[in-house]
Design a protein around this motif. Structure first.
Motif, mmCIF file in Angstrom:
data_model
loop_
_atom_site.group_PDB
_atom_site.id
_atom_site.type_symbol
_atom_site.label_atom_id
_atom_site.label_comp_id
_atom_site.label_asym_id
_atom_site.label_seq_id
_atom_site.Cartn_x
_atom_site.Cartn_y
_atom_site.Cartn_z
ATOM 1 N N GLU A 291 0.825 -1.209 0.000
ATOM 2 C CA GLU A 291 0.000 0.000 0.000
ATOM 3 C C GLU A 291 0.859 1.259 0.000
ATOM 4 O OE1 GLU A 291 -3.226 0.175 -0.500
ATOM 5 O OE2 GLU A 291 -3.286 -2.013 -0.596
ATOM 6 N N ALA A 292 1.973 1.231 0.740
ATOM 7 C CA ALA A 292 2.870 2.387 0.769
ATOM 8 C C ALA A 292 3.473 2.618 -0.619
ATOM 9 C CB ALA A 292 3.974 2.177 1.806
ATOM 10 N N ARG A 293 3.852 1.526 -1.277
ATOM 11 C CA ARG A 293 4.408 1.653 -2.632
ATOM 12 C C ARG A 293 3.342 2.183 -3.597
ATOM 13 N NH1 ARG A 293 7.677 -4.025 -2.948
ATOM 14 N NH2 ARG A 293 9.474 -3.369 -1.725
ATOM 15 N N LYS B 186 0.787 4.004 -2.852
ATOM 16 C CA LYS B 186 0.531 5.408 -2.531
ATOM 17 C C LYS B 186 1.612 6.301 -3.141
ATOM 18 C CE LYS B 186 -1.297 6.527 1.451
ATOM 19 N NZ LYS B 186 -1.459 6.761 2.890
ATOM 20 N N GLN B 187 2.864 5.852 -3.093
ATOM 21 C CA GLN B 187 3.956 6.618 -3.685
ATOM 22 C C GLN B 187 3.777 6.750 -5.197
ATOM 23 O OE1 GLN B 187 7.499 4.537 -2.496
ATOM 24 N NE2 GLN B 187 7.783 5.797 -0.665
ATOM 25 N N GLU B 188 3.212 5.701 -5.796
ATOM 26 C CA GLU B 188 3.012 5.706 -7.245
ATOM 27 C C GLU B 188 1.707 6.410 -7.621
ATOM 28 O OE1 GLU B 188 3.161 1.598 -8.292
ATOM 29 O OE2 GLU B 188 5.263 1.391 -7.766
ATOM 30 N N GLY B 189 0.920 6.826 -6.623
ATOM 31 C CA GLY B 189 -0.332 7.521 -6.877
ATOM 32 C C GLY B 189 -1.503 6.609 -7.170
#
Length: 74
Positions: A51-53, A55-58
Motif C-alpha cells: 500500500e505504501a508503494r 501510494k507513492q506511485e499515486g
C-alpha cells in the motif's frame, strides 16, 4: 508385596507419560499460535508495504480496511 510395588511403579510411570503428553500438546499449541501470529504479522507488513508503494506511485489502495479486495492489481 513385589507385585504391589511393580503395580505402583507402573501406575506412576503411566501417569507421568500422560502428564508429559499433555505438556507436549500444550507446547505444540503455543508454538503453533506463535507461528500463526508471525505469519499474520508478515502478511500485514507485506500489505502495508504494498500500500505504501502504491501510494507513492499515486495508485488507489487495493484493499479496504476490512481486508476485502477493492480493485484488481495491474
Amino acid at each position: 508385596m513385589h507385585h504391589r510395588v511393580s503395580y505402583l511403579i507402573l501406575h506412576k510411570f503411566q501417569r507421568s507419560q500422560a502428564k508429559l503428553a499433555q505438556v507436549v500438546a500444550e507446547l505444540q499449541e503455543q508454538e503453533g499460535g506463535g507461528r500463526r501470529l508471525a505469519r499474520e504479522k508478515a502478511q500485514r507488513e507485506s500489505l502495508e508495504l504494498g500500500e505504501a508503494r502504491a501510494k507513492q506511485e499515486g495508485a488507489p489502495p487495493a484493499w479496504s480496511l476490512d481486508g476485502r479486495r477493492m480493485r484488481p492489481r495491474s
